[in-house]
Design an enzyme around this catalytic site. Structure first.
Site, PDB file in Angstrom:
ATOM      1  N   ASP A 328       0.990  -1.133   0.111  1.00  0.00           N
ATOM      2  CA  ASP A 328       0.022  -0.082  -0.089  1.00  0.00           C
ATOM      3  C   ASP A 328       1.044   1.315   0.020  1.00  0.00           C
ATOM      4  O   ASP A 328       2.147   1.080   0.317  1.00  0.00           O
ATOM      5  CB  ASP A 328      -1.036   0.120   1.096  1.00  0.00           C
ATOM      6  CG  ASP A 328      -1.715   0.991   1.618  1.00  0.00           C
ATOM      7  OD1 ASP A 328      -2.347   1.414   0.193  1.00  0.00           O
ATOM      8  OD2 ASP A 328      -2.003   1.525   2.437  1.00  0.00           O
ATOM      9  N   ASP A 522      -1.123  -0.648   6.072  1.00  0.00           N
ATOM     10  CA  ASP A 522      -0.979   0.182   7.323  1.00  0.00           C
ATOM     11  C   ASP A 522      -2.526  -0.404   7.914  1.00  0.00           C
ATOM     12  O   ASP A 522      -2.501   0.201   9.264  1.00  0.00           O
ATOM     13  CB  ASP A 522      -0.681   1.558   7.411  1.00  0.00           C
ATOM     14  CG  ASP A 522      -1.570   2.202   6.649  1.00  0.00           C
ATOM     15  OD1 ASP A 522      -2.330   1.836   5.948  1.00  0.00           O
ATOM     16  OD2 ASP A 522      -1.173   3.529   6.648  1.00  0.00           O
ATOM     17  N   ASP A 526      -7.307  -0.647   4.452  1.00  0.00           N
ATOM     18  CA  ASP A 526      -6.895  -1.938   3.613  1.00  0.00           C
ATOM     19  C   ASP A 526      -6.931  -3.332   4.372  1.00  0.00           C
ATOM     20  O   ASP A 526      -6.228  -4.106   3.810  1.00  0.00           O
ATOM     21  CB  ASP A 526      -5.440  -1.787   2.823  1.00  0.00           C
ATOM     22  CG  ASP A 526      -4.366  -1.557   3.931  1.00  0.00           C
ATOM     23  OD1 ASP A 526      -4.480  -1.675   5.086  1.00  0.00           O
ATOM     24  OD2 ASP A 526      -3.258  -0.741   3.456  1.00  0.00           O
TER      25      ASP A 526
HETATM   26  P1  ADP Z   1      -3.595   4.709  -0.219  1.00  0.00           P
HETATM   27  O1  ADP Z   1      -4.126   3.954  -1.187  1.00  0.00           O
HETATM   28  O2  ADP Z   1      -2.628   5.982  -0.517  1.00  0.00           O
HETATM   29  O3  ADP Z   1      -3.057   4.476   1.251  1.00  0.00           O
HETATM   30  P2  ADP Z   1      -6.572   5.439   0.629  1.00  0.00           P
HETATM   31  O4  ADP Z   1      -6.968   4.421   0.093  1.00  0.00           O
HETATM   32  O5  ADP Z   1      -6.458   5.347   2.114  1.00  0.00           O
HETATM   33  O6  ADP Z   1      -4.892   5.992   0.060  1.00  0.00           O
HETATM   34  O7  ADP Z   1      -7.108   6.786   0.164  1.00  0.00           O
HETATM   35  C1  ADP Z   1      -7.098   7.308  -1.288  1.00  0.00           C
HETATM   36  C2  ADP Z   1      -7.398   8.809  -1.582  1.00  0.00           C
HETATM   37  O8  ADP Z   1      -8.638   8.903  -0.776  1.00  0.00           O
HETATM   38  C3  ADP Z   1      -6.378   9.632  -0.888  1.00  0.00           C
HETATM   39  O9  ADP Z   1      -5.504   9.772  -1.549  1.00  0.00           O
HETATM   40  C4  ADP Z   1      -7.378  11.062  -0.629  1.00  0.00           C
HETATM   41  O10 ADP Z   1      -7.415  11.418  -1.815  1.00  0.00           O
HETATM   42  C5  ADP Z   1      -8.582  10.274  -0.187  1.00  0.00           C
HETATM   43  N1  ADP Z   1      -8.969  10.051   1.031  1.00  0.00           N
HETATM   44  C6  ADP Z   1      -8.940   9.067   1.739  1.00  0.00           C
HETATM   45  N2  ADP Z   1      -9.341   9.538   3.070  1.00  0.00           N
HETATM   46  C7  ADP Z   1      -9.395  10.673   3.033  1.00  0.00           C
HETATM   47  C8  ADP Z   1      -9.518  11.597   4.399  1.00  0.00           C
HETATM   48  N3  ADP Z   1      -9.685  11.170   5.534  1.00  0.00           N
HETATM   49  N4  ADP Z   1      -9.630  12.923   3.895  1.00  0.00           N
HETATM   50  C9  ADP Z   1      -9.420  13.485   2.401  1.00  0.00           C
HETATM   51  N5  ADP Z   1      -9.121  12.629   1.670  1.00  0.00           N
HETATM   52  C10 ADP Z   1      -9.091  11.280   2.018  1.00  0.00           C
HETATM   53 MG    MG Z   2      -3.517   3.384   3.094  1.00  0.00          MG
END
Ligand code: ADP
Ligand code: MG
Length: 627
Positions: A328, A522, A526
């Site tokens: 991730d 983390d 996921d």
């Molecule tokens: P990653 O795969 O990089 O771990 P996530 O799946 O957790 O990312 O989130 C993907 C996208 O969704 C982030 O890049 C952001 O644009 C948006 N996002 C997720 N959670 C939040 C939040 N709490 N506040 C703002 N944007 C969020």
């Molecule tokens: Mg993440």
């Protein structure tokens, strides 16, 4: 040495001395036999009892029975041939017990050293009473939010936040990291670390049972109950092996003499029965039975010393076959600590936009949220924040002072119907909409962890064929990270459920059954992927509970290099397990053949058996040590 080990040692010494003394006593006949029965009984009674119990429970074919048949047989033979040589039977039993004793010490030792490594359980917590005195209480009785005092030299009993004092913490027992970590007011600390220099006042954030220490101990305790394929192999092996050996011994005892008899020659019953008995002694698969679980045990112990918690030996075995590692992005390969690099508001001032965004993110655990709260420190003012709704992979919508404010990516803007625009900067873009009207965006950027590139390189070096990154972030950000770290493939713009289906696709395109897929995350958005992969590795035991539940392996700190360490440990452990299997079976077969042809006598047999076992156990203990 435990009490039982001391008693066993005493039995061995007494029986040995008695046998030696009897050797010089000129008695013959029934008295001689009766006297020799004394040391035999002292050293062998528990084996005899176990064999008897085995027969009674209809599971008779174990090593106790093999030893019993062999030694009783040798005694009977000595009686039948009137040789009066009972020493051999006693010696066989004696050496068998020496082997057992050695093994129980080795097992005890590795168990104890693992326990010592894991001796992180604190026995008390200090609470300050009203008149300023310290009172020691059971950590279990400390309520969340209590201020506890940790003195230099003491273990942190419960997770919490420092509210007073500065100190350095020794986190080695948890993370394997030898450099102490400096802490001061406002820092979060986890239980299990040792406070090295100053007095710390800590407000607890968890109950003892929920604290890192308790969770780690639970993981370690559960680990031994999950058997690996190699361990199941022994069980299956024994089911075939023992009857085969007993059958062969019977054949060896009776077939040759009968054939000789039919051929009109001297049958030599004694010789063949003796060979069959020797064959039985040789056949004891002690080394195999002991060393395999011990190797896994030592491997798990060695890993935990490096801050890698493996939930069971089966996971260690699967990890050793890792060919694809999927990561991730946020919080795993990158620090997850975003910095605000630009604010582009529409019709309002920058400060106000940041203020709104920080409010919306007040309750989220996502790294983006904590970064925004850090960027706008006086976030906890008297504005009202209600109806908070977090949409995984999109962002957060909340009602701030009566207005519906959405903070997230382009996908979220489309959902609320806001006319959003792209930004020319690279970075993660957080768009903000108020009541469905676009209000501008905040550009934040994350940096990769210092060891990420090194971790990817180390994985490649240890035989991992593909490294892949999955992220919910935009393509531009994903590709710049992938290029920086040298990842083979990257998939961006994924929603949490897309991550699961992507991993499923990757699982399908695997080259072979044994080419395992490891997912490292983390746990924020996921956890389902962690449980879908062949092996799920969660970063940071201090992280989310869901991740620790779903994962098979937990890294105590957030260092991606630990994944490479874990893979190395698992490969070494499995190599040693295989070495032991082949070594033990090889020597066994060679000795069995020698025994059948009468080249090996019982003395030889018992030395071979004990020797192989000791070597296998020493080899197994090597699993505990990795560079
Ligand atoms: P990653 O795969 O990089 O771990 P996530 O799946 O957790 O990312 O989130 C993907 C996208 O969704 C982030 O890049 C952001 O644009 C948006 N996002 C997720 N959670 C939040 C939040 N709490 N506040 C703002 N944007 C969020
Ligand atoms: Mg993440």
């Amino acid at each position: 040495m435990s009490r039982k080990q001391k008693i066993d040692l005493a039995r061995i010494l007494i029986a040995g001395a008695l046998t030696a003394a009897l050797h010089f006593l000129p008695v013959t006949g029934a008295l001689r036999f009766a006297l020799y029965m004394l040391p035999y009984g002292i050293v062998g009674y528990d084996v005899l009892c176990k064999a008897f119990r085995g027969i009674k429970n209809r599971q008779p074919l174990d090593e106790s029975l093999l030893m019993t048949v062999a030694t009783v047989g040798a005694l009977a033979l000595a009686l039948y041939e009137k040789s009066g040589d009972y020493v051999e039977a006693i010696a066989v039993m004696l050496f068998y017990q020496v082997g057992e004793w050695f093994q129980s010490c080795a097992v005890g030792k590795s168990r104890r050293s693992i326990a010592a490594l894991m001796d992180i359980a604190p026995d008390h917590a200090n609470i300050e009473t009203e008149n300023g005195q310290l009172e020691q209480v059971d950590p279990d009785d400390v309520e969340v939010g209590t201020v506890i005092v940790i003195q230099p030299g003491e273990r942190v009993p419960i997770d919490g936040v420092v509210v007073g004092g500065t100190s350095a913490l020794d986190t080695a027992a948890l993370t394997g990291e030898s450099v102490p970590r400096d802490v001061s007011e406002g820092d979060e600390i986890v239980s299990g670390c040792i406070n090295l220099s100053g007095v710390l006042h800590v407000r607890t954030t968890k109950e003892f049972g929920e604290s890192t220490v308790s969770r780690v101990l639970e993981l370690i305790e559960d680990a031994s109950s999950r058997k690996s394929r190699s361990e199941n192999f022994i069980t299956k092996f024994a089911r075939v092996y023992t009857p085969a050996v007993v059958g062969s011994a019977l054949a060896l005892a009776f077939l040759p003499p009968v054939i000789l008899l039919l051929a009109g020659r001297e049958p030599g019953w004694g010789t063949w029965i003796y060979r069959a008995l020797t064959f039985l002694v040789i056949s004891c698969p002690c080394a195999l039975v002991v060393s395999i679980p011990l190797s896994f045990f030592a491997g798990i112990g060695g890993a935990s010393r490096q801050g890698v918690l493996v939930k069971g030996s089966s996971y260690l075995e699967t990890l050793s076959e890792a060919k694809t590692v999927v990561f991730d992005k946020t919080g795993t390969l990158t620090k997850g600590v975003f910095e605000v690099t630009a604010i582009h508001p529409d019709n309002m001032d920058s400060e106000h936009l940041l203020h709104l965004a920080a409010h919306v993110e007040r309750y989220s655990v996502h790294p983006i949220a904590s970064s925004l709260r850090a960027a706008y420190p006086n976030e906890a003012d008297d504005c009202t924040v209600e109806n908070v709704e977090e949409l995984a992979g999109h962002g957060v919508i909340a009602r701030v002072n009566g207005d519906s404010v959405a903070v997230g990516n382009g996908r979220l803007m489309e959902k609320v119907g806001a006319q959003w625009r792209e930004c020319h900067r690279t970075g993660t873009i957080l768009h903000v909409a108020i009541n469905g009207d676009y209000a501008g965006h905040i550009v934040i950027s994350d940096v990769v962890k210092p060891h990420s590139a090194q971790a990817i390189a180390a994985l490649k070096k240890s035989g991992v064929e593909q490294t892949i990154m999955l992220t919910g972030d935009t393509k531009a950000v994903a590709e710049s990270v992938a290029a920086e770290l040298g990842l083979d493939r990257v998939y961006s713009g994924l929603l949490p459920q897309d991550k699961v289906s992507q991993v499923e696709k990757l699982l399908e395109e695997k080259s072979a059954e044994r080419a395992r897929l490891v997912f490292v995350g983390d746990g924020i958005n996921d956890a389902p992927v962690l449980s879908r992969a062949d092996i799920g590795v969660a970063m940071g035991a201090m992280g989310s509970d869901a991740a620790i539940e779903a994962a098979d392996i937990v890294l105590m700190d957030d260092d991606p290099l630990k994944i490479a360490t874990a893979v190395r440990i698992s490969r070494k452990c499995l190599r040693i397990v295989k070495e032991n299997i082949w070594f033990a079976i090889g020597v066994k077969l060679a000795c069995l053949v020698l025994g059948a042809f009468g080249v090996a006598n019982m003395w030889f047999a018992i030395f071979a058996d004990v020797g192989v076992m000791i070597l296998a156990v020493l080899n197994a203990i090597r699993c505990m040590f990795v560079k």
